[in-house]
Motif scaffolding. Structure first.
Motif, PDB file in Angstrom:
ATOM      1  N   LEU A   9     108.859  -8.380 -77.221  1.00 57.79           N
ATOM      2  CA  LEU A   9     108.882  -8.449 -75.759  1.00 57.79           C
ATOM      3  C   LEU A   9     109.021  -7.071 -75.122  1.00 57.79           C
ATOM      4  O   LEU A   9     108.724  -6.893 -73.939  1.00 57.79           O
ATOM      5  N   LYS A  10     109.443  -6.086 -75.906  1.00 54.60           N
ATOM      6  CA  LYS A  10     109.495  -4.703 -75.443  1.00 54.60           C
ATOM      7  C   LYS A  10     108.277  -3.907 -75.918  1.00 54.60           C
ATOM      8  O   LYS A  10     108.221  -2.693 -75.759  1.00 54.60           O
ATOM      9  N   LEU A  11     107.330  -4.626 -76.524  1.00 53.70           N
ATOM     10  CA  LEU A  11     106.043  -4.067 -76.959  1.00 53.70           C
ATOM     11  C   LEU A  11     106.187  -2.995 -78.037  1.00 53.70           C
ATOM     12  O   LEU A  11     105.336  -2.111 -78.164  1.00 53.70           O
ATOM     13  N   THR A  36     104.156 -20.632 -71.651  1.00 53.94           N
ATOM     14  CA  THR A  36     104.867 -21.398 -70.626  1.00 53.94           C
ATOM     15  C   THR A  36     106.329 -21.006 -70.476  1.00 53.94           C
ATOM     16  O   THR A  36     106.941 -21.314 -69.458  1.00 53.94           O
ATOM     17  N   ILE A  37     106.899 -20.315 -71.473  1.00 51.17           N
ATOM     18  CA  ILE A  37     108.321 -19.962 -71.418  1.00 51.17           C
ATOM     19  C   ILE A  37     108.545 -18.458 -71.481  1.00 51.17           C
ATOM     20  O   ILE A  37     109.019 -17.840 -70.526  1.00 51.17           O
ATOM     21  N   LEU A  38     108.171 -17.847 -72.594  1.00 51.66           N
ATOM     22  CA  LEU A  38     108.517 -16.443 -72.811  1.00 51.66           C
ATOM     23  C   LEU A  38     107.787 -15.506 -71.859  1.00 51.66           C
ATOM     24  O   LEU A  38     108.409 -14.629 -71.241  1.00 51.66           O
ATOM     25  N   ALA A  39     106.478 -15.646 -71.742  1.00 54.07           N
ATOM     26  CA  ALA A  39     105.716 -14.738 -70.879  1.00 54.07           C
ATOM     27  C   ALA A  39     106.173 -14.800 -69.421  1.00 54.07           C
ATOM     28  O   ALA A  39     106.435 -13.759 -68.808  1.00 54.07           O
ATOM     29  N   PRO A  40     106.298 -15.981 -68.812  1.00 58.25           N
ATOM     30  CA  PRO A  40     106.761 -16.024 -67.424  1.00 58.25           C
ATOM     31  C   PRO A  40     108.171 -15.462 -67.235  1.00 58.25           C
ATOM     32  O   PRO A  40     108.436 -14.768 -66.256  1.00 58.25           O
ATOM     33  N   LEU A  94     105.524 -11.043 -68.635  1.00 56.45           N
ATOM     34  CA  LEU A  94     104.365 -10.674 -69.445  1.00 56.45           C
ATOM     35  C   LEU A  94     103.178 -11.550 -69.049  1.00 56.45           C
ATOM     36  O   LEU A  94     103.349 -12.662 -68.548  1.00 56.45           O
ATOM     37  N   PRO A  95     101.955 -11.065 -69.267  1.00 53.02           N
ATOM     38  CA  PRO A  95     100.781 -11.865 -68.897  1.00 53.02           C
ATOM     39  C   PRO A  95     100.682 -13.128 -69.748  1.00 53.02           C
ATOM     40  O   PRO A  95     100.842 -13.086 -70.964  1.00 53.02           O
TER      41      PRO A  95
END
Length: 265
Positions: A51-53, A133-137, A141-142
């Motif tokens: 999530l921090k790329l 539906t959960i992590l990206a929003p 993140l896109p």
């Protein structure tokens, strides 16, 4: 001395496998940069914060040019793709019980058929749904609405196939076996990410699949106590994510509420 470095995020297949086959006398602690003496192998586990790329850093791309997790370095040998890593670990660690990755070519290729099916079905369904539906929003993140829509159709179909086909037979594990294989570990760890969903949605998705639920318990028991220990990071993250879902507005692909997202399942 041979050394092994495992780079992971929320993919615990390899760690769980290593812990299970070696039957460590001391408790396995899941944390960054932990060195474990496993059968004479220096084992270092490093978490890549997706999530921090961090998977796109030049340093990590030297290990895996695809910028995906997991990956390993074994001495000078670099390898990525989860299933390939599990097979490599099973073949290069002496004394691994045959049931994890049988020598018998017929049994082995049956395991490969599950692993190949996994990539295009259960993984697409579970990962596509949880990420989009959960992590990206939640983490800005896109997301891909189309992938989310496909995932909510693929996931129940995959769980039905798991329930009605792969778990057929006299034994409690995949292919009707009485002992788990690397396929059991791979698929059960995939399903574990559904813990990120709300408790209501988690129950709604999995409750129709009684064999799947029992198989999860059986695999957990077969790899105890390492299963819960290795998934502790996931369980801890689950609490925070569920709290954020309550306090933040999470966009759902093509509109609607979270309950509507799963109403077709």
């Amino acid at each position: 001395m041979r050394s092994l470095v495992l780079f992971i995020w929320f993919t615990y297949n390899e760690h769980l496998f290593l812990a299970s086959i070696e039957k460590l006398k001391s408790r396995v602690q899941f944390r960054k940069h932990v060195a474990l003496g496993i059968n004479g192998i220096d084992f270092e586990e490093i978490t890549i914060e997706v999530l921090k790329l961090q998977q796109f850093t030049p340093e990590y791309k030297e290990i895996n040019p695809m910028s995906e997790v997991p990956a390993i370095i074994d001495g000078g040998f670099k390898l990525f793709e989860s299933h390939a890593i599990l097979i490599y670990l099973a073949c290069t660690n002496p004394g691994v019980a045959d049931h994890w990755y049988p020598v018998d070519i017929f049994k082995r290729t049956k395991i490969h058929s599950i692993l190949d099916w996994h990539h295009s079905n259960l993984r697409r369904g579970a990962t596509g749904l949880v990420y989009n539906t959960i992590l990206a929003p939640l983490y800005g993140l896109p997301s891909n609405p189309r992938a989310a829509d496909e995932a909510k159709k693929i996931l129940p179909k995959s769980l039905s196939i798991l329930e009605d086909f792969w778990l057929q037979g006299p034994g409690q594990f995949l292919l009707g076996n009485s002992e788990p294989s690397i396929a059991d570990i791979s698929l059960v760890c995939e399903i574990m990410q559904l813990e990120f969903l709300s408790e209501k949605d988690y129950r709604r998705i999995l409750s129709p699949y009684k064999k799947v639920l029992q198989w999860i318990k059986d695999t957990k028991n077969a790899t105890a106590p390492y299963f819960d220990e290795i998934h502790m990071t996931l369980f801890n993250a689950q609490k925070g994510i569920r709290e954020q879902m309550v306090t933040q507005s999470v966009s759902i692909p093509e509109g609607g509420s979270k309950s509507e997202l799963y109403s077709e399942m």
